[in-house]
Design a protein around this motif. Sequence first.
Motif, PDB file in Angstrom:
ATOM      1  N   PRO A  48       0.822  -1.236   0.000  1.00 35.11           N
ATOM      2  CA  PRO A  48       0.000   0.000   0.000  1.00 35.11           C
ATOM      3  C   PRO A  48       0.843   1.268   0.000  1.00 35.11           C
ATOM      4  O   PRO A  48       0.473   2.263  -0.644  1.00 35.11           O
ATOM      5  CB  PRO A  48      -0.818  -0.119   1.296  1.00 35.11           C
ATOM      6  CG  PRO A  48      -0.872  -1.576   1.582  1.00 35.11           C
ATOM      7  CD  PRO A  48       0.451  -2.117   1.120  1.00 35.11           C
ATOM      8  N   LEU A  49       1.960   1.255   0.721  1.00 28.62           N
ATOM      9  CA  LEU A  49       2.815   2.445   0.746  1.00 28.62           C
ATOM     10  C   LEU A  49       3.442   2.713  -0.612  1.00 28.62           C
ATOM     11  O   LEU A  49       3.594   3.865  -1.033  1.00 28.62           O
ATOM     12  CB  LEU A  49       3.904   2.265   1.804  1.00 28.62           C
ATOM     13  CG  LEU A  49       3.435   2.168   3.255  1.00 28.62           C
ATOM     14  CD1 LEU A  49       4.625   1.897   4.174  1.00 28.62           C
ATOM     15  CD2 LEU A  49       2.727   3.445   3.686  1.00 28.62           C
ATOM     16  N   LEU A  50       3.800   1.646  -1.319  1.00 26.93           N
ATOM     17  CA  LEU A  50       4.492   1.809  -2.592  1.00 26.93           C
ATOM     18  C   LEU A  50       3.534   2.123  -3.739  1.00 26.93           C
ATOM     19  O   LEU A  50       3.917   2.784  -4.708  1.00 26.93           O
ATOM     20  CB  LEU A  50       5.280   0.534  -2.918  1.00 26.93           C
ATOM     21  CG  LEU A  50       6.389   0.151  -1.919  1.00 26.93           C
ATOM     22  CD1 LEU A  50       7.013  -1.176  -2.302  1.00 26.93           C
ATOM     23  CD2 LEU A  50       7.449   1.244  -1.850  1.00 26.93           C
ATOM     24  N   VAL A  51       2.295   1.649  -3.625  1.00 29.58           N
ATOM     25  CA  VAL A  51       1.355   1.782  -4.744  1.00 29.58           C
ATOM     26  C   VAL A  51       0.455   3.005  -4.598  1.00 29.58           C
ATOM     27  O   VAL A  51       0.270   3.770  -5.552  1.00 29.58           O
ATOM     28  CB  VAL A  51       0.496   0.502  -4.873  1.00 29.58           C
ATOM     29  CG1 VAL A  51      -0.573   0.669  -5.953  1.00 29.58           C
ATOM     30  CG2 VAL A  51       1.384  -0.688  -5.178  1.00 29.58           C
ATOM     31  N   TRP A  52      -0.109   3.190  -3.394  1.00 31.24           N
ATOM     32  CA  TRP A  52      -1.141   4.224  -3.241  1.00 31.24           C
ATOM     33  C   TRP A  52      -0.666   5.484  -2.515  1.00 31.24           C
ATOM     34  O   TRP A  52      -1.194   6.561  -2.737  1.00 31.24           O
ATOM     35  CB  TRP A  52      -2.342   3.657  -2.482  1.00 31.24           C
ATOM     36  CG  TRP A  52      -3.015   2.547  -3.247  1.00 31.24           C
ATOM     37  CD1 TRP A  52      -3.488   2.598  -4.521  1.00 31.24           C
ATOM     38  CD2 TRP A  52      -3.270   1.227  -2.784  1.00 31.24           C
ATOM     39  NE1 TRP A  52      -4.041   1.401  -4.884  1.00 31.24           N
ATOM     40  CE2 TRP A  52      -3.920   0.532  -3.825  1.00 31.24           C
ATOM     41  CE3 TRP A  52      -3.033   0.555  -1.584  1.00 31.24           C
ATOM     42  CZ2 TRP A  52      -4.321  -0.802  -3.712  1.00 31.24           C
ATOM     43  CZ3 TRP A  52      -3.444  -0.760  -1.463  1.00 31.24           C
ATOM     44  CH2 TRP A  52      -4.064  -1.431  -2.516  1.00 31.24           C
ATOM     45  N   ALA A  53       0.295   5.373  -1.648  1.00 33.27           N
ATOM     46  CA  ALA A  53       0.728   6.546  -0.880  1.00 33.27           C
ATOM     47  C   ALA A  53       1.533   7.489  -1.765  1.00 33.27           C
ATOM     48  O   ALA A  53       2.264   7.064  -2.672  1.00 33.27           O
ATOM     49  CB  ALA A  53       1.562   6.117   0.319  1.00 33.27           C
TER      50      ALA A  53
END
Length: 376
Positions: free
Chosen positions: A161-166
């Motif tokens: 999630p940190l790499l894709v959406w944040a």
Amino acid sequence: LGATGLTGAALVTWYARLLGATVGRDVDLHSLPPGTGMLRLGKGASVEPEVDLTGYWVDGDVLHLGAISIGPRARVGARSMLCPGAVVGAGAEVAPGSAVFGTVPDGEYWAGSPAVLRADDARGPWRDRPTGSRLWVGAYAATAVLLGLLPVLATLVALVPLLVWADRPAAADDLVGLLVWLPLSTVIGLLTLAVLVWAVVRVAASVIAAGVHPVRSAPGLAVWATVRVLDEARSWLFPLYSSTLTPWWLRRLGARIGTDVEASTVLMVPSLTQVNDESFLADDTLIGGYELGGGWLRVEKVKIGKRAFVGNSGMAAPGRKVPKASLVAVLSAAPRRGTARSGESWLGSPPAPLRRTTGAEVDHRTYHPPTRLRVV
């Protein structure tokens, strides 16, 4: 990964030698060696999991330190303690949950805390020592590394999630915004780790069968991997081992768990375990596990009867049955099949019958608590 991640794998004997221990050929060491190196293991000796080999204890301001010697073909049962200066003779056997303060003569069977003579002849290996390929040494080592990497794999998935959406932080102050994703990443990491543990256990269960198997074999490796990963999972996935989710989790792993069972941080071989309705398994109970001897590994089915109670760190050895409404006390072992009846209580290792008075009335809140208590 740490040295403890190698416990029970073939590499632990090399680790023991690096610490200064003397280790003979064909030794099965499934517990950590002492950091002092003051350990001697004779040819073909077997040490089961969770044996205390530290060889020291502290009494006030006095340190008691001594060497430990385990003779050729000797067997030391799970969760035993060998105190400083303990000697286990050749071909002797120490029962699980025992404490050895002195010398166990050659060929004898000792049990208890403190351990005393229980039989003139040890049980000995089940068969002649098997011949196994050295490739199994590499298989155990590779499996140990793989199990140690499971939390790493789960952490990598949690970072998705940190790499894709944040949003990518442009300054140090932007790092605070990443904290918003922390709860989601934590949940994803725990779920991923649970799935990985589940997959390892269910795949291993496909080759596990009750009986005696060479340590260096697919069933032997599968049993060891199951016990090791579930031992670690009690820490990795603690919420699943300390809540009402525990019975559900044990069922997913393959154990036969009845209704209204309470369990906490229990260790077992799920595919060989049956726990009947309304039973209670306290913290750190060992249900089944495995036995070692002469290059062989033994696992058997274990059954916990309806409304039975196994206390903290209690043990039910492979093949044992805890009868209906029976009690195995804290730090105690379940009796052999055929020696216990329903409603009896047992204390110690080896277990001795414990007198208790059973009330005429049963508090239904114990076995059938109302919904409001379950919610609380």
